[in-house]
Design an enzyme around this catalytic site. Structure first.
Site, mmCIF file in Angstrom:
data_model
loop_
_atom_site.group_PDB
_atom_site.id
_atom_site.type_symbol
_atom_site.label_atom_id
_atom_site.label_comp_id
_atom_site.label_asym_id
_atom_site.label_seq_id
_atom_site.Cartn_x
_atom_site.Cartn_y
_atom_site.Cartn_z
ATOM 1 C CE LYS A 197 5.463 -2.617 -1.198
ATOM 2 N NZ LYS A 197 5.265 -1.576 -0.167
ATOM 3 C CE LYS A 220 13.548 -1.353 -2.114
ATOM 4 N NZ LYS A 220 12.177 -1.694 -1.676
#
Length: 282
Positions: free
Chosen positions: A138, A170
């Site tokens: 991020k 994920k």
């Protein structure tokens, strides 16, 4: 200076600065032309708030690319703490060049020092444990290596740099592959030797990831009690990383569960730039 955990940083610094100068200076600094070309000057840059300094190489590159006649003198070391009112660096050379380079140089320094300062704030809170605090992806587009470098100046560590240097499997990857074991098996086949990390949302999924031989298991928003149980169940078979919703009020308790890593997106995502000021003298 702390060890740089990113490859190709020197090349990236030069590229970052070229883009910044093109963006800011463009076809030329028309306001600087108000000043006689031969006039020399000196300037000092101070911080108006406490910080951890990061980004000196970017500042050096700004003035080097803009005008090799400018000399930069640092008064603090990279990764050192600075107090309000403290001089960080001084520059001397053609007045036009000092003023033209001011904004780009300070933009890099205030951003990267802001990242380093936030990282040090978090690192200090868990210094009594063995946990390592990690950044995430991020980051500001185009400045990932710069921000990840600043993280190391603040005493934290880098997670993977991008999508290419480690697997992070994920929920959606697991669903598309048909389960945790199948996803891990495919990862081993596709890129043998690359680290394989699996995100889990329960202790049952943790057991599946352990059975599949994951190198690192990310505990996504598990309670502190479940994290402690995960540490017990794992017993060193894999590294454990806590992630999700971790902030000032929860960081210490998470670190004390015994996990190996904690990843925190806010280290780079919500950074506050440090307030800096340049003062020119002719």
């Amino acid at each position: 200076m702390p060890p740089v955990q990113t490859a190709g940083l020197a090349t990236e610094i030069e590229a970052n600065v070229r883009r910044a100068l093109l963006e800011d200076v463009g076809t030329g600094d028309i306001t600087a032309q108000l000043i006689p070309a031969e006039r020399l000057a000196r300037a000092t840059v101070i911080t108006r708030e406490a910080c951890v300094v990061a980004g000196s190489a970017w500042v050096d590159a700004v003035f080097r690319q803009l005008d090799p006649r400018v000399a930069v003198h640092w008064h603090v070391e990279e990764a050192a703490r600075a107090e309000p009112g403290q001089t960080l660096f001084s520059v001397e050379g053609p007045a036009r060049s000092l003023l033209t380079g001011e904004r780009s140089a300070l933009n890099f320094l205030q951003l990267l020092s802001g990242v380093a300062t936030r990282a040090r704030h978090y690192a200090d809170q868990v210094a009594h444990t063995s946990v390592r605090l990690l950044d995430t992806r991020k980051t500001l587009p185009g400045l990932r290596l710069a921000q990840k470098y600043a993280i190391t100046c603040g005493g934290c560590y880098n997670h993977r740099i991008g999508l290419y240097d480690a697997f992070l499997i994920k929920e959606n990857h697991i669903a598309a592959c048909g389960g945790i074991a199948a996803a891990i098996e495919a990862a081993r086949r596709i890129a043998p030797g690359k680290p394989v990390e699996v995100e889990v949302e329960s202790l049952d999924e943790l057991k599946q990831a352990l059975a599949g031989g994951a190198d690192i298991i990310m505990l996504d928003e598990l309670s502190p009690d479940d994290m402690r149980e995960a540490v017990r169940l794992t017993a060193g078979q894999a590294k454990l990383e806590a992630s999700g919703g971790i902030n000032d009020s929860t960081l210490r308790s998470v670190a004390e569960t015994g996990v190996d890593f904690i990843s925190i997106g806010t280290l780079t995502k919500d950074v506050k730039a440090i307030d800096l000021s340049m003062r020119l003298s002719l």
